[in-house]
Design a protein around this motif. Structure first.
Motif, PDB file in Angstrom:
ATOM      1  N   THR A  74       0.838  -1.196   0.000  1.00 27.44           N
ATOM      2  CA  THR A  74       0.000   0.000   0.000  1.00 27.44           C
ATOM      3  C   THR A  74       0.878   1.253   0.000  1.00 27.44           C
ATOM      4  OG1 THR A  74      -0.088   0.143   2.424  1.00 27.44           O
ATOM      5  CG2 THR A  74      -1.780  -1.193   1.323  1.00 27.44           C
ATOM      6  N   GLU A  76       0.898   3.959   1.941  1.00 29.84           N
ATOM      7  CA  GLU A  76       1.417   4.363   3.253  1.00 29.84           C
ATOM      8  C   GLU A  76       2.568   3.463   3.686  1.00 29.84           C
ATOM      9  OE1 GLU A  76       1.403   6.815   6.755  1.00 29.84           O
ATOM     10  OE2 GLU A  76       0.541   7.034   4.744  1.00 29.84           O
ATOM     11  N   GLU A 175     -11.526   3.878   3.317  1.00 31.14           N
ATOM     12  CA  GLU A 175     -10.199   3.272   3.447  1.00 31.14           C
ATOM     13  C   GLU A 175      -9.506   3.922   4.648  1.00 31.14           C
ATOM     14  OE1 GLU A 175      -6.321   1.747   3.053  1.00 31.14           O
ATOM     15  OE2 GLU A 175      -6.787   3.882   3.047  1.00 31.14           O
ATOM     16  N   ARG A 176      -8.912   3.106   5.484  1.00 32.36           N
ATOM     17  CA  ARG A 176      -8.412   3.591   6.775  1.00 32.36           C
ATOM     18  C   ARG A 176      -7.393   4.718   6.646  1.00 32.36           C
ATOM     19  NH1 ARG A 176      -8.381   2.424  12.048  1.00 32.36           N
ATOM     20  NH2 ARG A 176      -6.483   2.677  13.259  1.00 32.36           N
ATOM     21  N   GLU A 177      -6.565   4.686   5.612  1.00 34.95           N
ATOM     22  CA  GLU A 177      -5.510   5.700   5.453  1.00 34.95           C
ATOM     23  C   GLU A 177      -5.757   6.535   4.201  1.00 34.95           C
ATOM     24  OE1 GLU A 177      -2.096   3.157   5.462  1.00 34.95           O
ATOM     25  OE2 GLU A 177      -1.986   3.097   7.664  1.00 34.95           O
ATOM     26  N   HIS A 208     -13.969   1.091   8.465  1.00 37.43           N
ATOM     27  CA  HIS A 208     -12.589   1.288   7.991  1.00 37.43           C
ATOM     28  C   HIS A 208     -12.023  -0.025   7.459  1.00 37.43           C
ATOM     29  CE1 HIS A 208     -12.183   5.401   9.453  1.00 37.43           C
ATOM     30  NE2 HIS A 208     -12.773   5.027  10.573  1.00 37.43           N
ATOM     31  N   ASN A 210      -8.404  -1.581   5.459  1.00 36.31           N
ATOM     32  CA  ASN A 210      -7.036  -1.315   5.019  1.00 36.31           C
ATOM     33  C   ASN A 210      -6.846  -1.766   3.579  1.00 36.31           C
ATOM     34  OD1 ASN A 210      -5.954  -0.202   7.431  1.00 36.31           O
ATOM     35  ND2 ASN A 210      -5.866  -2.240   8.323  1.00 36.31           N
ATOM     36  N   GLY A 211      -6.660  -0.809   2.668  1.00 42.29           N
ATOM     37  CA  GLY A 211      -6.396  -1.145   1.268  1.00 42.29           C
ATOM     38  C   GLY A 211      -7.623  -1.033   0.384  1.00 42.29           C
ATOM     39  N   GLN A 215     -11.064  -3.416  -0.029  1.00 42.18           N
ATOM     40  CA  GLN A 215     -12.326  -2.688   0.110  1.00 42.18           C
ATOM     41  C   GLN A 215     -13.273  -3.005  -1.049  1.00 42.18           C
ATOM     42  OE1 GLN A 215     -11.975   1.599  -0.143  1.00 42.18           O
ATOM     43  NE2 GLN A 215     -13.241   1.871   1.678  1.00 42.18           N
ATOM     44  N   TRP A 333     -10.332   8.608  13.019  1.00 38.20           N
ATOM     45  CA  TRP A 333      -9.940   7.469  13.850  1.00 38.20           C
ATOM     46  C   TRP A 333     -10.408   7.613  15.294  1.00 38.20           C
ATOM     47  CZ3 TRP A 333      -4.203   5.860  12.536  1.00 38.20           C
ATOM     48  CH2 TRP A 333      -4.125   5.534  11.161  1.00 38.20           C
TER      49      TRP A 333
END
Length: 336
Positions: A74, A76, A175-177, A208, A210-211, A215, A333
């Protein structure tokens, strides 16, 4: 007299073109010779492994002596990896394929080396760095996306404001980030208006994940009905495969440019330059269509983006990424 002058000028022009062509061919031959000694190319990127493998097939056929190694993660995670390795002076990658927002971070930390491939002049402003630190690979345009089995088209949100409706509480995935896309959305709306919107959106009990790839899989499987920002190209690919997904024509369509850059400490610089030459060529840009991505060169833009007003992510936003990422985490968050 005039005809003689024109003849001389024509001859000089042809001679100059031939000379430049010879220089370009000579430079290419020199790179090939050096790459034959290097025999390897290491790339890190955010594109899926299968997509990269398909895109790079013509390159591998042309240069079978180069062992191409690609690692995917990813954005991040890749950013963190590159900065950590650079700090330890253990940076091993030759070419990085990530959004140009992140390449600006790398450039300011003196981790990249400039290189303008022969096809650089074909790229419009904004799709290649003026100082040649990166060149456009493909676009990632985003849109609200929904599962058509769970949401009828008539009931689907028509705007981002619609996501704030009570009926969508606990139904929306983020998406979390999702730093860059939301920061670009903030630029579109204006800081204060965006903060107010994000705080209200966060109260919708967001799911949320991740990715973006994970998702999209979960959306298709019906784990939730909506995604705030999902890659339009991926949605179109899933639709062609029969997946029950659709995207909403609601602005802004934040668009991230994934680009390629050579690291300053590249251990295989000639192979890296050959790869950049391929990526920036018409052949390379056309090949991007085969991996279901919109190429950076506008002349190869897919039909489904016709008439769509794209809002490009401003790569200078990365100058304040640490401050913005902190704000993002405080908003999204807080209750996760």
């Amino acid at each position: 007299m005039q005809s003689g002058f024109r003849f001389v000028m024509t001859a000089l022009t042809l001679g100059l073109c031939l000379c430049l062509g010879c220089v370009e061919l000579s430079a290419q031959d020199d790179l090939v010779a050096k790459a034959q000694n290097e025999r390897e190319l290491i790339l890190n990127g955010t594109a899926l492994v299968g997509q990269f493998e398909k895109f790079s097939e013509p390159f591998k056929r042309r240069y079978p002596f180069i062992k191409v190694q690609y690692a995917r993660t990813t954005g991040e995670a890749l950013t963190t990896k590159i900065l950590r390795e650079a700090a330890a002076r253990q940076l091993s990658v030759d070419v990085i394929l990530i959004n140009n927002y992140t390449h600006r971070i790398f450039t300011k930390k003196n981790l990249l080396t400039p290189y303008a491939p022969p096809g650089a002049a074909n790229f419009p402003q904004g799709f290649i760095d003026k100082q040649a630190y990166w060149v456009g690979f493909y676009l990632v345009p985003y849109a609200i996306t929904y599962n058509t089995k769970l949401v009828a088209k008539t009931n689907a949100p028509k705007s981002f404001d619609d996501l704030l409706q009570p009926k969508w509480k606990g139904q929306i995935s983020l998406e979390r980030e999702e730093y860059l896309v939301t920061q670009s959305h903030m630029q579109f709306l204006g800081r204060q208006k965006a903060i107010e919107y994000f705080k209200r959106l966060a109260q919708q009990d967001l799911i949320h994940v991740n990715g973006h790839s994970k998702q999209a899989v979960l959306l298709t499987a019906g784990e939730f009905p909506l995604i705030v920002y999902s890659d339009i190209a991926r949605t179109e690919e899933l639709k062609r495969k029969g997946a029950p997904v659709e995207w909403v024509r609601a602005e802004p369509h934040i668009t991230v440019l994934v680009s390629a850059a050579i690291t300053r400490e590249a251990r295989h610089p000639a192979a890296a330059r050959l790869f950049m030459n391929y990526l920036a060529s018409d052949e390379g840009q056309r090949e991007i269509l085969s991996i279901d991505k919109p190429p950076a060169l506008p002349k190869f833009r897919p039909e489904y983006l016709s008439g769509i007003n794209l809002f490009p992510a401003d790569w200078t936003l990365s100058d304040s990424y640490e401050e913005y990422n902190k704000l993002y985490r405080e908003i999204f968050w807080k209750n996760s």
